[in-house]
Enzyme design. Structure first.
Site, mmCIF file in Angstrom:
data_model
loop_
_atom_site.group_PDB
_atom_site.id
_atom_site.type_symbol
_atom_site.label_atom_id
_atom_site.label_comp_id
_atom_site.label_asym_id
_atom_site.label_seq_id
_atom_site.Cartn_x
_atom_site.Cartn_y
_atom_site.Cartn_z
ATOM 1 N N HIS A 121 -31.693 39.422 -68.890
ATOM 2 C CA HIS A 121 -31.954 40.830 -68.603
ATOM 3 C C HIS A 121 -32.471 40.920 -67.166
ATOM 4 O O HIS A 121 -33.088 39.990 -66.657
ATOM 5 C CB HIS A 121 -33.009 41.336 -69.587
ATOM 6 N N ASP A 198 -38.630 35.005 -72.298
ATOM 7 C CA ASP A 198 -38.484 36.443 -72.509
ATOM 8 C C ASP A 198 -38.300 36.656 -74.004
ATOM 9 O O ASP A 198 -37.232 36.378 -74.552
ATOM 10 C CB ASP A 198 -37.274 36.954 -71.721
ATOM 11 N N GLN A 201 -36.390 40.385 -77.363
ATOM 12 C CA GLN A 201 -35.453 40.545 -78.474
ATOM 13 C C GLN A 201 -35.707 39.582 -79.623
ATOM 14 O O GLN A 201 -35.070 39.706 -80.677
ATOM 15 C CB GLN A 201 -34.017 40.356 -77.962
ATOM 16 N N LYS A 224 -40.140 47.500 -79.346
ATOM 17 C CA LYS A 224 -38.977 46.942 -80.031
ATOM 18 C C LYS A 224 -39.341 46.377 -81.401
ATOM 19 O O LYS A 224 -38.462 45.935 -82.138
ATOM 20 C CB LYS A 224 -38.329 45.855 -79.171
ATOM 21 N N CYS A 362 -28.574 46.391 -68.645
ATOM 22 C CA CYS A 362 -29.452 45.707 -67.681
ATOM 23 C C CYS A 362 -29.070 44.233 -67.544
ATOM 24 O O CYS A 362 -29.942 43.365 -67.394
ATOM 25 C CB CYS A 362 -30.921 45.843 -68.069
#
Length: 408
Positions: A121, A198, A201, A224, A362
């Site tokens: 991302h 990261d 997700q 999220k 993104c």
């Protein structure tokens, strides 16, 4: 609790869009919020609204307890060793930028290497571009396989003794790839590098254990994972966070202030300058309670089964291309219909009450790797079911027929 009962807990799902019951398939962008989270934020503003760590009055004490209580819930949720290893931020983007600006710029020099992947991302790509420009470090990429996965053999080749930082997404927001973060961390550490993950997700969908992963930093977003927008966190190993300097200065993060010199509070507060995101933290704490009441293993199993069903149905549609691996993937499917722009596909789906994402997500470098300008994406969460998938399939067939006639 079955999916039908779960859906009752999400007020926003009880509506029609363009004359159709809403099918929300954009949870990778942001998840919907259950009543318990909405009520927790409402209760804070109605009963406990006060600043934290300052006043000795009752409201201030209750607000501080709720704020710090949420930090402890998050520590437990990701299995950090110490509560002070959890820094509240505005989200994943802020957390990654904090590592890049405070840690990486201090340790990287000309000729050092920063290793990432083409699937990142922009939030886990642009900060490292900026570090490389500022320090003279070299940005390197682990190559992708044909299905968008990465091989550990390529990881071994890309990471060298000159590598200072490895930063990878746990789960790709486009390809649905689940990266072998634990194994990558071992390779990074063997070469003397630190690994940044990261987790935007992954945290909402998988059981995360930062100690088992042995990551040095881990970034996440609350919105999220059924929490409010504007709240997230950075996990960092205590010894690394202690070495780092804050990048925001002002109230809350100071210990002693003189006319010419100042000192900082201990962890985690030295990184939380100004009035923090108190209501957001309260809501995030409620979201963690909610997810734990269901069970992350249950959520993971449900999403895998639903994604497998959706993938099977979508691959039956002639002229539809699915990107990423066709097995061992997270709960999202990115796709395109031949000769139809994904924005047009998403518009037709929306006319039928089905909400999906369309665009470059993104991830412009990844779009170029896929040789497309944009894609559509359906992403699933704990409140989705096979009926939602069937509605998606029916709407995609309508879109294909509509544009087939239009093109013809």
């Amino acid at each position: 609790m079955n999916t039908a009962e779960l859906r009752e807990l999400f007020p926003i799902l009880h509506q029609e869009v363009n004359g159709h019951p809403l099918v929300y398939l954009d949870s990778a962008a942001t998840s919907q919020k259950p009543v318990s989270v909405i009520e927790a934020v409402k209760h804070y503003y109605e009963w406990d609204n006060s600043n934290v760590h300052r006043g000795v009055h009752t409201l201030g004490s209750r607000a501080t307890d709720a704020y710090e209580g949420a930090r402890e819930k998050l520590r437990r949720f990701i299995n950090a060793k110490f509560t002070e290893e959890v820094i509240f931020t505005r989200g994943t983007t802020t957390a990654l930028n904090l590592v890049a600006s405070s840690y990486a710029r201090a340790v990287c020099q000309k000729g050092d290497e920063i290793v990432i992947t083409p699937m990142e991302h922009h939030s886990n790509l642009i900060p490292w571009q900026q570090v490389a420009k500022a320090t003279g470090a070299v940005l390197k990429y682990i190559p992708l396989q044909k299905d968008g996965t990465i091989s550990l053999a390529d990881v071994e080749k890309t990471i060298t003794g000159n590598t200072k930082i490895v930063s990878v997404t746990y789960v790709s927001n486009v390809l649905g790839v689940v990266n072998p973060v634990k194994e990558i961390a071992e390779i990074a550490h063997r070469n003397g590098a630190k690994i940044v993950v990261d987790g935007a997700q992954s945290t909402p969908h998988l059981k995360v254990d930062v100690q088992a992963l042995d990551c040095d930093f881990y970034a996440l977003s609350g919105h999220k994972m059924c929490g409010p927008t504007g709240i997230g966190a950075l996990y960092g190993k205590k010894e690394l966070l202690q070495e780092m300097e804050p990048i925001e200065f002002g109230g809350e993060m100071i210990d002693h202030v003189g006319l010419f010199e100042s000192t900082w509070k201990d962890l985690p507060w030295k990184f939380e300058g100004g009035t923090p995101i108190i209501a957001g933290a309260v809501g995030l704490g409620a979201a963690i309670d909610f997810l734990e009441s269901i069970g992350m293993d249950v959520i993971d199993k449900h999403e895998k089964e639903l994604t497998a069903y959706a993938l099977e149905r979508m691959l039956e549609i002639e002229g539809l291309t699915v990107y990423g691996p066709q097995k061992d993937r997270a709960g999202l499917i990115t796709f395109n219909l031949d000769d139809v722009h994904p924005h047009d596909v998403a518009t037709v789906l929306d006319a039928n009450g089905v909400a999906v994402r369309a665009g470059h997500h993104c991830c412009q470098p990844l779009m170029r790797w896929l040789n497309v300008t944009a894609t559509a994406r359906a992403s699933f969460y704990l409140y989705n079911n096979e009926t939602d998938v069937d509605r998606l399939i029916a709407s995609l067939i309508k879109a294909k027929e509509y544009f087939g006639h239009a093109i013809g």
